[in-house]
Design a protein around this motif. Sequence first.
Motif, short mmCIF file in Angstrom:
data_model
loop_
_atom_site.label_atom_id
_atom_site.label_comp_id
_atom_site.label_asym_id
_atom_site.label_seq_id
_atom_site.Cartn_x
_atom_site.Cartn_y
_atom_site.Cartn_z
N LEU A 48 13.77 31.47 -12.51
CA LEU A 48 14.25 30.09 -12.34
C LEU A 48 14.42 29.38 -13.69
O LEU A 48 15.30 28.54 -13.83
CB LEU A 48 13.27 29.30 -11.47
CG LEU A 48 13.26 29.65 -10.00
CD1 LEU A 48 12.01 29.09 -9.33
CD2 LEU A 48 14.51 29.11 -9.33
N PHE A 49 13.57 29.70 -14.66
CA PHE A 49 13.58 29.04 -15.97
C PHE A 49 13.64 30.09 -17.08
O PHE A 49 12.67 30.28 -17.81
CB PHE A 49 12.34 28.17 -16.12
CG PHE A 49 12.16 27.17 -15.00
CD1 PHE A 49 12.93 26.03 -14.94
CD2 PHE A 49 11.25 27.42 -13.98
CE1 PHE A 49 12.77 25.13 -13.89
CE2 PHE A 49 11.09 26.53 -12.94
CZ PHE A 49 11.85 25.37 -12.89
N PRO A 50 14.80 30.74 -17.22
CA PRO A 50 14.88 31.86 -18.18
C PRO A 50 15.05 31.44 -19.64
O PRO A 50 14.83 32.25 -20.54
CB PRO A 50 16.11 32.62 -17.71
CG PRO A 50 16.97 31.58 -17.09
CD PRO A 50 16.02 30.61 -16.45
N LYS A 51 15.40 30.18 -19.90
CA LYS A 51 15.69 29.75 -21.27
C LYS A 51 14.46 29.91 -22.17
O LYS A 51 13.40 29.35 -21.91
CB LYS A 51 16.16 28.30 -21.27
CG LYS A 51 16.61 27.82 -22.62
CD LYS A 51 17.12 26.40 -22.57
CE LYS A 51 17.54 25.95 -23.94
NZ LYS A 51 17.95 24.56 -23.96
N LEU B 264 12.94 30.22 -5.46
CA LEU B 264 13.97 31.14 -5.96
C LEU B 264 14.95 31.53 -4.86
O LEU B 264 16.16 31.51 -5.05
CB LEU B 264 13.31 32.39 -6.56
CG LEU B 264 14.26 33.42 -7.16
CD1 LEU B 264 15.05 32.82 -8.32
CD2 LEU B 264 13.48 34.64 -7.62
N VAL B 265 14.44 31.86 -3.68
CA VAL B 265 15.29 32.28 -2.56
C VAL B 265 16.20 31.13 -2.11
O VAL B 265 17.37 31.35 -1.80
CB VAL B 265 14.42 32.79 -1.39
CG1 VAL B 265 15.26 32.99 -0.14
CG2 VAL B 265 13.72 34.08 -1.78
N HIS B 266 15.68 29.90 -2.09
CA HIS B 266 16.42 28.75 -1.57
C HIS B 266 16.94 27.82 -2.66
O HIS B 266 17.28 26.68 -2.38
CB HIS B 266 15.52 27.95 -0.61
CG HIS B 266 15.03 28.74 0.56
ND1 HIS B 266 15.85 29.11 1.61
CD2 HIS B 266 13.82 29.29 0.83
CE1 HIS B 266 15.15 29.81 2.49
NE2 HIS B 266 13.91 29.94 2.03
N PRO C 172 18.80 20.23 -4.10
CA PRO C 172 19.72 19.35 -4.84
C PRO C 172 19.25 19.10 -6.27
O PRO C 172 18.05 18.96 -6.54
CB PRO C 172 19.73 18.06 -4.02
CG PRO C 172 18.46 18.09 -3.23
CD PRO C 172 18.11 19.53 -3.02
N ASN C 173 20.21 19.06 -7.17
CA ASN C 173 19.99 18.70 -8.58
C ASN C 173 18.96 19.57 -9.29
O ASN C 173 18.31 19.13 -10.24
CB ASN C 173 19.60 17.23 -8.72
CG ASN C 173 20.64 16.31 -8.16
OD1 ASN C 173 21.84 16.57 -8.29
ND2 ASN C 173 20.21 15.25 -7.52
N ARG C 174 18.74 20.77 -8.80
CA ARG C 174 17.79 21.70 -9.42
C ARG C 174 16.39 21.08 -9.57
O ARG C 174 15.67 21.35 -10.52
CB ARG C 174 18.29 22.19 -10.78
CG ARG C 174 19.57 22.99 -10.67
CD ARG C 174 20.12 23.39 -12.02
NE ARG C 174 19.13 23.99 -12.87
CZ ARG C 174 19.14 25.25 -13.27
NH1 ARG C 174 20.10 26.05 -12.88
NH2 ARG C 174 18.21 25.72 -14.05
#
Length: 149
Positions: free
Chosen positions: A7-10, A82-84, A89-91
Amino acid sequence: LLSFIELFPKNWQQHNYLSLGGVSGKALRQFLSERPDVERVFLCLDADKAGEDACKRLTALLPDTVSVTRIQPCMKDWNDVLVHRAEIPNRNYFKSIVLKEPSKPETVKIIRMSDVELTPVEWLWKPYLPFGKLSVLQGNPGEGKTYFA
């Protein structure tokens, strides 16, 4: 942990991540004992009663010098997020809750004049402007400070 990083790969390689393998504090205590310079810990446990209780217990285990923030998923756990994620909305995948912030006393560094090394002063304009030192040009408006400078 893998769902969280997905979800947060940066810049994930530039941080330390630790999977607790449950809610025990043993791995966290060992991790911090090997890294005494750690100042901030983020607890990313499930958004349920067990996760809430574990966050409180783990926060109490940590030294007072460590800042603790809980990153709580908007769903039951990070796998569900992660699945949903397309449906969120808006991450807005999580909410952040500060659990412990160490108090940092305001200190003033005091230097003894006996510890200051004497150096000769070179003058640009004796005794008004020392060479290589900070000087203040002060005066009332209209007295020619800008012209002088």
